[in-house]
Enzyme design. Structure first.
Site, PDB file in Angstrom:
ATOM      1  CD  GLU A 296      -3.752  -2.119   5.855  1.00 49.50           C
ATOM      2  OE1 GLU A 296      -2.878  -2.455   6.649  1.00 49.50           O
ATOM      3  OE2 GLU A 296      -3.988  -1.364   4.956  1.00 49.50           O
TER       4      GLU A 296
ATOM      5  CD  GLU B  30      -1.078  -5.938   5.708  1.00 47.12           C
ATOM      6  OE1 GLU B  30      -0.432  -4.926   6.038  1.00 47.12           O
ATOM      7  OE2 GLU B  30      -1.848  -6.125   4.813  1.00 47.12           O
TER       8      GLU B  30
END
Length: 619
Positions: free
Chosen positions: A181, A265
């Protein structure tokens, strides 16, 4: 849907004999994930080895397989394995990552490895060892020599554990993530030029490649953050993206106009903090989105499929403008399809109906749950008695945990006054929670979450000021990750005067269960207290400690720190795995920080309480 089941059948066919260490090929080719020359879809679930007792790993992996999944994804937690500078543990109990990966293969699951070095994950410091903050010139997630030397050391230690577990060597690892991320961090740190950010992410990615990882790489970011997070040579995947058209468009934009398309995710639940409502997601919402992915050929990874528990001091924290810190709870249930204790939920059953094929195994039996008669607490010792046997560090000003060479737990700060002083006590640098005493009498609770940094105080002649400070978990997300010192990190001010000279500091890391053998009961109300008791079992099983009558603290059972409790909720119970209990005598030690009532016993119940908020008085 027929195509989906055929693809899944092929996948299960290929992994049926995976326990025999037969070699396969896995690649990203022609816009597809390709296993042994055949296009496949990945239906994965995130589950972290460190959040599940080692004896339960196989049960949880069987639960995943029985839901119809074909892969498990896991972060690797750097600070879980580098337990002191240059000291590595990949073998003890829950730290045996290689064993976890091997069990996954034995259960017919491929593995997606997410080594960071930054992982977020609602984990202490986002996975970084606390002592990195003591390294000169270290800048976390930056292109600097000290940091890159540390990441190289970590990646090397990790690679030596998993290199032969790649699919190219007969193992189950099919993909490895580069960073994590990073696009979010780039967006949050616009004070740093994009080129400098890219220089960093390219450097850590190159370290992974140089070590010899042979399987495909990927990145995971929000779909609007690919510019900062995507890496040349790694498949971009979009976290939390439910819009199929947007997903395909952004992946193609950063992947040479083609797929494969994956949501690394996919959130069936959400993280939770102390003092805030427990977030939930209806099963039909998760099922509906899963079906969209299946119908459109999108691979996915549920984050989390099973959250587990933040045992010990492993919880991290978030930061926002309303609260200087949002500490994460001990339970990492996440409202996931598999509950914290490994139970099949309605969400699990609904997803299983959607994903299962003729080859999907039966759901494994639920681990036994027991109740334990009320546990009598036979000793209650004032924390000051334990402190008396510890040598103090004396300095003119309070030191941080890091300056004291301590990572977690508590520090007792003490200052003797020969002259009286009164007025406002200001502790703007409190990290994170403190109880203040004058001559042993409780004066106030200070709390970073509620931004309570001051109180009125009256210190007479020849009095002692004590401040017992708790580290509630280092921030794991956002730019504040480089501002993660704990304890008292600024001057202590009373009535506008900075208080210096002969501050005594007592280190109470509570890494191990406190030894109370030499101490007699001495507890008083409103004093930090250690309780001890024991209980006998004819049979073992999972249970939950009922902490609704308690204030704030931690619990050790048979020497294992099973986590924090805090009366504010919403979590009011602590999961106690039966595999950590034993037939015969079991021991319990509870450190209760507030001790508003002297306790006589602790109770157990058979179901967790995770949604009961009880705000602090006056907040």
């Amino acid at each position: 849907m027929k195509k989906h089941f055929f693809v899944l059948f092929l996948f299960f066919l290929f992994i049926a004999n995976s326990g025999a260490q037969s070699k396969h090929t896995f690649s990203i080719t022609g816009g597809n994930f390709v296993l042994d020359g055949n296009p496949i879809q990945i239906h994965s679930g995130e589950m972290h080895y460190s959040r599940i007792p080692q004896p339960y790993w196989r049960h949880r992996l069987k639960m995943m397989k029985a839901m119809g999944l074909n892969a498990v994804a896991t972060y690797v937690f750097w600070n879980y394995h580098e337990i002191a500078p240059g000291v590595w543990d990949f073998k003890t109990g829950n730290k045996n990552l290689a064993e976890y990966i091997k069990i996954a293969q034995e259960e017919g699951l491929f593995v997606i490895l997410r080594p960071g070095p930054y992982v977020c994950a609602e984990w202490e410091f986002g996975g970084y060892p606390w002592f990195l903050q003591n390294v000169p010139n270290m800048v976390i997630r930056g292109h600097n020599e000290a940091y890159l030397a540390a990441t190289k050391s970590y990646f090397t230690a990790l690679y030596n554990q998993v290199k032969n577990l790649q699919i190219t060597k007969g193992g189950p690892i099919i993909m490895v993530q580069g960073e994590n991320e990073f696009g979010s961090y780039v967006a949050q740190r616009k004070d740093i030029p994009l080129a400098e950010h890219k220089k960093y992410s390219a450097a850590v990615f190159q370290q992974l490649k140089d070590l010899g990882f042979e399987v495909p790489f990927f990145t995971s970011d929000g779909s609007w953050l690919f510019e900062g997070g995507a890496l040349p040579g790694a498949l971009p995947t979009a976290n939390g993206e439910g819009d199929i058209a947007k997903l395909k468009k952004v992946v193609e934009q950063f992947n040479n106009g083609q797929g494969p398309y994956m949501v690394a995710e996919f959130y069936p639940g959400w993280l939770d903090h102390w003092a805030e409502p427990f977030p939930t997601q209806k099963p039909e919402q998760t099922v509906r989105q899963t079906k969209k992915y299946l119908d459109n050929g999108v691979s996915f990874n549920y984050y989390m499929i099973h959250g587990g528990t933040n045992f010990g001091f492993t919880t991290g924290a978030n930061y926002n403008k309303e609260h200087d810190i949002q500490p994460d709870m001990t339970s990492y249930d996440y409202d996931a399809p598999i509950s914290e204790a490994g139970w099949a939920t309605p969400k699990y059953n609904a997803l299983r109906e959607l994903l299962k094929t003729n080859e999907t195994p039966a759901v494994p039996a639920k681990i036994a749950v027991i109740t334990i008669p009320d546990i009598a607490l036979t000793k209650a010792v004032d924390l000051a008695d334990l402190k008396s046997g510890i040598s103090s560090v004396i300095e003119d000003n309070p030191l941080t945990f890091e300056q004291l060479n301590q990572g977690n737990g508590y520090v007792w700060y003490s200052k003797k006054f020969t002259q009286p002083i009164s007025g406002k006590l200001e502790l703007k640098g409190l990290r994170d929670y403190a109880i203040v005493y004058v001559n042993g009498i409780k004066v106030a609770e200070l709390n970073r979450y509620y931004k309570k940094y001051d109180c009125e105080i009256d210190i007479p002649f020849n009095a002692t000021l004590d401040i017992v400070v708790e580290n509630m978990g280092r921030i794991n997300y956002g730019p504040q990750i480089n501002e993660n010192n704990k304890g008292i990190i600024s001057p202590v001010i009373i009535n506008g005067e900075t208080i210096t000279g002969d501050w005594e500091m007592y280190k109470l890391p509570m890494t191990d269960v406190p030894n109370l053998a030499k101490h007699k009961s001495s507890a008083k109300t409103n004093r930090p207290t250690l309780y001890q008791g024991s209980f006998n079992l004819a049979k073992t099983g999972d249970t939950f400690l009922d902490m609704r009558d308690w204030g704030k603290g931690i619990v050790f059972v048979n020497g294992i720190n099973i986590g924090r409790y805090w009366s504010v909720g919403p979590q009011q119970t602590l999961y106690l795995p039966g595999c950590w209990l034993k037939k015969g005598k079991n021991d319990i030690v509870i450190f209760e920080q507030k001790n508003e009532v002297v306790q006589q016993k602790v109770k157990t119940i058979i179901t967790p309480i995770l949604e009961d908020l009880k705000p602090e008085k006056g907040q």
